[in-house]
Design a protein around this motif. Sequence first.
Motif, short mmCIF file in Angstrom:
data_model
loop_
_atom_site.label_atom_id
_atom_site.label_comp_id
_atom_site.label_asym_id
_atom_site.label_seq_id
_atom_site.Cartn_x
_atom_site.Cartn_y
_atom_site.Cartn_z
N ASN A 186 -2.54 4.79 12.85
CA ASN A 186 -1.84 6.06 12.72
C ASN A 186 -0.35 5.78 12.72
O ASN A 186 0.14 4.93 13.47
CB ASN A 186 -2.22 6.97 13.90
N SER A 187 0.39 6.50 11.88
CA SER A 187 1.83 6.26 11.75
C SER A 187 2.56 6.47 13.07
O SER A 187 3.61 5.86 13.30
CB SER A 187 2.42 7.16 10.66
N LEU A 247 0.84 -1.19 0.00
CA LEU A 247 0.00 0.00 0.00
C LEU A 247 0.88 1.24 0.00
O LEU A 247 1.68 1.43 0.91
CB LEU A 247 -0.91 0.01 1.23
N ARG A 248 0.76 2.04 -1.03
CA ARG A 248 1.56 3.26 -1.18
C ARG A 248 3.05 2.98 -1.02
O ARG A 248 3.77 3.73 -0.36
CB ARG A 248 1.12 4.33 -0.21
N GLY A 249 3.49 1.88 -1.55
CA GLY A 249 4.90 1.54 -1.51
C GLY A 249 5.38 0.92 -0.21
O GLY A 249 6.55 0.58 -0.08
N GLY A 250 4.50 0.74 0.74
CA GLY A 250 4.86 0.12 2.02
C GLY A 250 4.24 -1.26 2.13
O GLY A 250 3.20 -1.53 1.52
N LEU A 251 4.85 -2.12 2.89
CA LEU A 251 4.34 -3.47 3.10
C LEU A 251 3.61 -3.51 4.45
O LEU A 251 4.18 -3.15 5.48
CB LEU A 251 5.50 -4.47 3.10
N TYR A 252 2.33 -3.92 4.41
CA TYR A 252 1.49 -3.93 5.60
C TYR A 252 0.92 -5.32 5.85
O TYR A 252 0.47 -5.98 4.91
CB TYR A 252 0.31 -2.97 5.43
N GLY A 253 0.89 -5.72 7.11
CA GLY A 253 0.19 -6.93 7.49
C GLY A 253 -1.30 -6.64 7.47
O GLY A 253 -1.73 -5.55 7.84
N VAL A 254 -2.10 -7.63 7.04
CA VAL A 254 -3.55 -7.44 6.95
C VAL A 254 -4.23 -8.36 7.96
O VAL A 254 -4.09 -9.58 7.90
CB VAL A 254 -4.07 -7.74 5.53
N VAL A 255 -4.98 -7.75 8.88
CA VAL A 255 -5.69 -8.48 9.93
C VAL A 255 -7.19 -8.36 9.70
O VAL A 255 -7.71 -7.26 9.52
CB VAL A 255 -5.33 -7.94 11.33
#
Length: 176
Positions: free
Chosen positions: A108-109, A72-80
Amino acid sequence: MANRQALKELQTRLAERLQLAKTQGIAPLWLAVEAGNKNYLFPLAQSGEIFPWVGIQPVSYTQFWFLGVASLRGGLYGVVDLAGFVSGQASVSRNELARTESRLVSFNSALEVNCVLLIDKLAGLRKQDAFIDFSARASDAPAFFGNQYVDTNGASWQEINLQLLAQQVHFLTIAA
């Protein structure tokens, strides 16, 4: 393409309402979402960006509620899967139509958690005056649960403290 445009319009409307609320000195308190036929409230200060459903890369040997990772937007995120995590049971598979309403809500970042919560539907912003009653967190409820509110239509809304959720060992331990 239409889904992206609709999401962009929703985010624009939310940003306009937030700005208006700030200038009037009336800040909305929560982002209201639906997940697994339940209503939840995320504190705005702890919520991040809202993304449309994207392809999720599954990860082996993880908890059933950890769906995988997404770029997402160039970042890697875990999806829960929020509904699965809260209920402790695997959620029903979402068909293509249900995925069009599903969203990924990031933390939030400032919380420094590269994670998004899969929700079934956005329900907008809520202020304190949208509710007619509330009860404190039950003693047997998860630590990240806040108050439970009842709106003017009689619907029940569970507040989730995203900061406390992000600190839960169970939430951070995705290995099966």
